[in-house]
Design a protein around this motif. Structure first.
Motif, PDB file in Angstrom:
ATOM      1  N   LYS A 147       0.827  -1.198   0.000  1.00  0.00           N
ATOM      2  CA  LYS A 147       0.000   0.000   0.000  1.00  0.00           C
ATOM      3  C   LYS A 147       0.870   1.259   0.000  1.00  0.00           C
ATOM      4  N   ALA A 148       1.915   1.240   0.791  1.00  0.00           N
ATOM      5  CA  ALA A 148       2.806   2.408   0.833  1.00  0.00           C
ATOM      6  C   ALA A 148       3.449   2.643  -0.523  1.00  0.00           C
ATOM      7  N   ARG A 149       3.850   1.503  -1.189  1.00  0.00           N
ATOM      8  CA  ARG A 149       4.479   1.647  -2.520  1.00  0.00           C
ATOM      9  C   ARG A 149       3.484   2.185  -3.531  1.00  0.00           C
ATOM     10  N   THR A 150       2.227   1.699  -3.425  1.00  0.00           N
ATOM     11  CA  THR A 150       1.194   2.161  -4.357  1.00  0.00           C
ATOM     12  C   THR A 150       0.911   3.637  -4.153  1.00  0.00           C
ATOM     13  N   LEU A 151       0.845   4.069  -2.920  1.00  0.00           N
ATOM     14  CA  LEU A 151       0.612   5.485  -2.654  1.00  0.00           C
ATOM     15  C   LEU A 151       1.741   6.341  -3.198  1.00  0.00           C
ATOM     16  N   GLU A 152       2.958   5.850  -3.102  1.00  0.00           N
ATOM     17  CA  GLU A 152       4.108   6.602  -3.652  1.00  0.00           C
ATOM     18  C   GLU A 152       3.996   6.730  -5.153  1.00  0.00           C
ATOM     19  N   LEU A 153       3.600   5.619  -5.808  1.00  0.00           N
ATOM     20  CA  LEU A 153       3.433   5.657  -7.274  1.00  0.00           C
ATOM     21  C   LEU A 153       2.307   6.603  -7.666  1.00  0.00           C
ATOM     22  N   GLN A 154       1.222   6.563  -6.893  1.00  0.00           N
ATOM     23  CA  GLN A 154       0.119   7.482  -7.201  1.00  0.00           C
ATOM     24  C   GLN A 154       0.563   8.917  -7.064  1.00  0.00           C
ATOM     25  N   ARG A 155       1.374   9.188  -6.070  1.00  0.00           N
ATOM     26  CA  ARG A 155       1.875  10.559  -5.925  1.00  0.00           C
ATOM     27  C   ARG A 155       2.695  10.982  -7.122  1.00  0.00           C
ATOM     28  N   ARG A 190       0.434  11.665 -10.028  1.00  0.00           N
ATOM     29  CA  ARG A 190      -0.228  12.963  -9.963  1.00  0.00           C
ATOM     30  C   ARG A 190       0.729  14.078 -10.377  1.00  0.00           C
ATOM     31  N   GLU A 191       1.944  13.974  -9.908  1.00  0.00           N
ATOM     32  CA  GLU A 191       2.908  15.009 -10.303  1.00  0.00           C
ATOM     33  C   GLU A 191       3.092  15.040 -11.822  1.00  0.00           C
ATOM     34  N   LEU A 192       3.204  13.836 -12.411  1.00  0.00           N
ATOM     35  CA  LEU A 192       3.366  13.750 -13.874  1.00  0.00           C
ATOM     36  C   LEU A 192       2.135  14.284 -14.580  1.00  0.00           C
ATOM     37  N   ARG A 193       0.946  13.989 -14.031  1.00  0.00           N
ATOM     38  CA  ARG A 193      -0.286  14.474 -14.653  1.00  0.00           C
ATOM     39  C   ARG A 193      -0.374  15.982 -14.557  1.00  0.00           C
ATOM     40  N   ASP A 194       0.074  16.497 -13.423  1.00  0.00           N
ATOM     41  CA  ASP A 194       0.049  17.960 -13.292  1.00  0.00           C
ATOM     42  C   ASP A 194       0.957  18.610 -14.318  1.00  0.00           C
ATOM     43  N   ARG A 195       2.103  18.004 -14.537  1.00  0.00           N
ATOM     44  CA  ARG A 195       3.008  18.560 -15.559  1.00  0.00           C
ATOM     45  C   ARG A 195       2.378  18.492 -16.933  1.00  0.00           C
ATOM     46  N   ARG A 240      -8.627   5.371  -8.464  1.00  0.00           N
ATOM     47  CA  ARG A 240      -9.074   5.743  -7.123  1.00  0.00           C
ATOM     48  C   ARG A 240      -9.937   4.654  -6.515  1.00  0.00           C
ATOM     49  N   ARG A 241     -10.873   4.083  -7.322  1.00  0.00           N
ATOM     50  CA  ARG A 241     -11.714   3.011  -6.788  1.00  0.00           C
ATOM     51  C   ARG A 241     -10.870   1.813  -6.403  1.00  0.00           C
ATOM     52  N   HIS A 242      -9.871   1.494  -7.236  1.00  0.00           N
ATOM     53  CA  HIS A 242      -9.025   0.364  -6.913  1.00  0.00           C
ATOM     54  C   HIS A 242      -8.281   0.567  -5.599  1.00  0.00           C
ATOM     55  N   SER A 243      -7.695   1.789  -5.457  1.00  0.00           N
ATOM     56  CA  SER A 243      -6.971   2.052  -4.207  1.00  0.00           C
ATOM     57  C   SER A 243      -7.920   2.067  -3.001  1.00  0.00           C
ATOM     58  N   ARG A 244      -9.170   2.650  -3.148  1.00  0.00           N
ATOM     59  CA  ARG A 244     -10.139   2.680  -2.051  1.00  0.00           C
ATOM     60  C   ARG A 244     -10.559   1.275  -1.667  1.00  0.00           C
ATOM     61  N   VAL A 297       3.029  -1.082 -11.957  1.00  0.00           N
ATOM     62  CA  VAL A 297       1.628  -0.908 -11.564  1.00  0.00           C
ATOM     63  C   VAL A 297       0.792  -0.937 -12.819  1.00  0.00           C
ATOM     64  N   THR A 298      -0.210  -1.762 -12.887  1.00  0.00           N
ATOM     65  CA  THR A 298      -1.112  -1.902 -14.027  1.00  0.00           C
ATOM     66  C   THR A 298      -2.466  -1.383 -13.622  1.00  0.00           C
ATOM     67  N   LEU A 299      -3.013  -0.424 -14.407  1.00  0.00           N
ATOM     68  CA  LEU A 299      -4.327   0.138 -14.118  1.00  0.00           C
ATOM     69  C   LEU A 299      -5.382  -0.898 -14.358  1.00  0.00           C
ATOM     70  N   GLN A 300      -6.328  -0.979 -13.473  1.00  0.00           N
ATOM     71  CA  GLN A 300      -7.362  -2.004 -13.543  1.00  0.00           C
ATOM     72  C   GLN A 300      -8.602  -1.435 -14.205  1.00  0.00           C
ATOM     73  N   THR A 301      -9.291  -2.326 -14.846  1.00  0.00           N
ATOM     74  CA  THR A 301     -10.534  -1.944 -15.521  1.00  0.00           C
ATOM     75  C   THR A 301     -11.671  -1.984 -14.534  1.00  0.00           C
ATOM     76  N   PRO A 302     -12.814  -1.386 -14.906  1.00  0.00           N
ATOM     77  CA  PRO A 302     -13.978  -1.437 -14.003  1.00  0.00           C
ATOM     78  C   PRO A 302     -14.429  -2.833 -13.729  1.00  0.00           C
ATOM     79  N   GLN A 303     -14.291  -3.770 -14.676  1.00  0.00           N
ATOM     80  CA  GLN A 303     -14.708  -5.148 -14.448  1.00  0.00           C
ATOM     81  C   GLN A 303     -13.876  -5.789 -13.367  1.00  0.00           C
ATOM     82  N   GLU A 304     -12.558  -5.492 -13.367  1.00  0.00           N
ATOM     83  CA  GLU A 304     -11.695  -6.037 -12.315  1.00  0.00           C
ATOM     84  C   GLU A 304     -12.056  -5.466 -10.946  1.00  0.00           C
TER      85      GLU A 304
END
Length: 576
Positions: free
Chosen positions: A420-428, A431-436, A566-570, A471-478
């Motif tokens: 979870k800690a690693r996933t949160l770091e990747l999400q951070r 977000r930084e990359l998306r902001d750029r 976000r749903r996956h992480s929640r 990290v692989t983004l999950q689909t809504p079905q997953e």
């Protein structure tokens, strides 16, 4: 009212045979003027004034001193001294003098005069008999010849060998015949019919405690009456005992105005007496008849009682006979009962012996059964103990398994926390990359085609970089599959909670860590929403300058991908 006389110097002989004397009355009247009391609640003591008067006449003494009248203005005293000669000396010490009482500034003036005796004079009886229409001066009893005396002590006029409370007409005649010949004497209290004739009660007591009486003394001529009235005026009767002690008594002396000893009154009383005597005889005859009737009735009652006694005696004898017969029957019944009781006791003893033998046999059987029962119970207890030991062993094994399972869950929990800690770091970083990328997109928003191409390239770059980081983004079905798998995880968690008190404490620690992760996730979610609102505002600005549906589609794809992440992480944070 009788009083003790200490000085008999002025006494005059009346009848030495009965030790009776006449002593002058020495009374004075004293008036003490009272001041006006200005202080409320303050009063003058009559007793204090009386004591001051007694001290002022010293060495003279009052034989009696009493208050006759008391008002707010004055106090009137009536005093009496021993001798007539002492009256002037006492008046000289008191008349015109004043008294100073303690607590009062005003003085009290004293006025004293000699008391005049209330006694009829010659003018009184002469005018009365002269003016009375029903009086005849030629008839005895209807003229001034009878003296009426009241308050005479009975004891002083009783015969020496008679009753002390019954005065004698002979004594009264002997005492008052020294003033003249006496025609008639009458003492009403001695006549037994007088009370019924007049309705008066003659047995009256004076203040001294002696029984007093009234009497009438009729003289033959007017001279004896006048001499008696003159001798008794201002005098009181004194009796001197054999021991030398003297006692004085005030008596009331008047002339008779009721024709008490006239011939007509005597005849009338005699007729009334005869009538009363006749009535008394009738009453006595009636009483005698009543007494005879009472005796006859008592005789009848006595005979009736005797008959009743005889009847009672007969009944008593009959009762005794029946009682004796009953006693004989009772004795016979008692002997029969006794024999029957002895037989029953012997039968009971035999039955008791049989019952004792049966009881011993029953006790032996019960002892044998109890031994067998105890042996069975001991064997069962032994088997139960073995089963309990086996259950304890099984329980220990289960507890070991639960402990092992708890360790595995803790390891899994630590691994999930690290993931979870690693996933949160990747999400951070994402977000930084998306902001750029969003900043670059806003700079290049003038050309719609160019901007859409740039956004598409940026998303491809972000996806490639995310894959490179593992990290692989999950689909809504997953995500839906993971949500359906959530109850299974919860059932496992419930089993873990029931494993014991130690596992419960560890589960609470995991829930606290999960709540902390959910709090961090909510904060990150709020930050993402604020950024997405910022991007949507920038997108609306870019749509004003371009017709780019491609840019909006690229943004919606990016938003959907971010929502999926976000749903996956929640979901993962809720699961752990």
């Amino acid at each position: 009212m009788t009083s003790i006389v200490s000085d008999t110097a002025e006494a005059v002989d009346l009848c030495p045979e009965f030790n009776l004397y006449l002593k002058p009355i020495a009374k004075i009247t004293l008036s003490v003027a009272l001041p006006h009391l200005k202080t409320p609640g303050k009063s003058i003591s009559n007793w204090e004034v009386m004591e001051r008067l007694k001290s002022m006449v010293h060495p003279e003494q009052f034989s009696s001193l009493r208050i006759s009248k008391s008002t707010m203005d004055f106090i009137r005293f009536e005093g009496e001294v021993e001798n007539k000669s002492a009256v002037k000396r006492v008046l000289a010490k008191l008349d015109g003098k004043s008294i100073k009482l303690s607590g009062f500034s005003d003085i009290l003036k004293i006025r004293g005069v000699e008391n005049k005796a209330d006694f009829p004079t010659r003018h009184d009886w002469d005018s009365f008999f002269r003016d009375a229409e029903d009086m005849n001066e030629t008839v005895p009893g209807e003229r001034p010849d009878t003296v009426h005396l009241e308050g005479l002590p009975c004891k002083w006029f009783s015969p020496k060998d008679g009753a002390p409370d019954r005065p004698s007409e002979t004594a009264l005649r002997t005492v008052f015949q020294r003033f003249g010949k006496i025609r008639n004497v009458d003492i009403p209290m001695l006549d037994p019919y007088r009370e019924e004739m007049t309705g008066k009660n003659f047995n009256t007591f004076s203040f001294g405690g002696h029984l007093n009486f009234e009497g009438y003394v009729q003289y033959q001529d007017h001279t004896g009456f006048v001499r008696a009235m003159d001798s008794l005026r201002g005098m009181k009767l004194m009796y001197k005992g054999d021991d030398g002690k003297a006692v004085a008594c005030s008596i009331k002396v008047t002339f008779d105005t009721s024709k008490h000893l006239s011939d007509s009154s005597l005849k009338k009383r005699q007729q009334e007496r005869l009538k009363l005597q006749e009535l008394e005889k009738q009453r006595e005859e009636h009483k005698r008849k009543e007494k005879e009737e009472e005796e006859r009735r008592k005789e009848e009652e006595r005979k009736q009682r005797e008959q009743e006694e005889e009847e009672k005696e007969r009944r008593r004898e009959e009762k005794l006979r029946k009682r004796e017969q009953k006693l004989k029957e009772k004795e016979e019944k008692k002997t029969q009962k006794k024999l029957k009781k002895q037989q029953e006791e012997e039968q009971k003893k035999l039955q008791l012996k049989i019952a004792m033998e049966e009881r011993k046999l029953l006790l032996a059987q019960r002892n044998l059964e109890s031994i067998r029962l105890i042996a069975e119970l001991l064997s069962r207890a032994k088997r139960l103990k073995q089963q309990q030991q086996e259950q304890q062993q099984v329980e220990q094994a289960r507890l070991q398994q639960l402990e092992e399972r708890r360790r595995q869950q803790e390891d899994e929990l630590r691994r999930v926390e690290a993931e979870k800690a690693r996933t949160l770091e990747l999400q951070r970083k994402e977000r930084e990359l998306r902001d750029r990328l969003l900043g670059n997109l806003l700079k290049k928003s003038t050309n719609t085609d160019e901007s859409g191409t740039a956004v598409h390239l940026d998303l491809q770059i972000c996806a490639a970089q995310t894959q490179l980081n593992g990290v692989t983004l999950q689909t809504p079905q997953e995500n839906q599959d993971k949500e359906t798998g959530k109850p299974k995880k919860q059932e496992e968690r419930k089993e873990t909670h029931s494993s014991g008190e130690a596992d419960g404490r560890r589960d609470r620690r995991r829930r606290r860590s999960g709540s902390r992760s959910r709090g961090r996730w909510r904060r990150s979610r709020s930050r993402r929403r604020s950024r997405s609102r910022t991007r949507s505002s920038h997108g609306r600005c870019s749509r004003k300058h371009s017709h780019g549906q491609s840019s909006s589609s690229s943004r919606s794809r990016s938003r959907s991908s971010s929502r999926g992440r976000r749903r996956h992480s929640r979901h993962r944070s809720r699961r752990y």
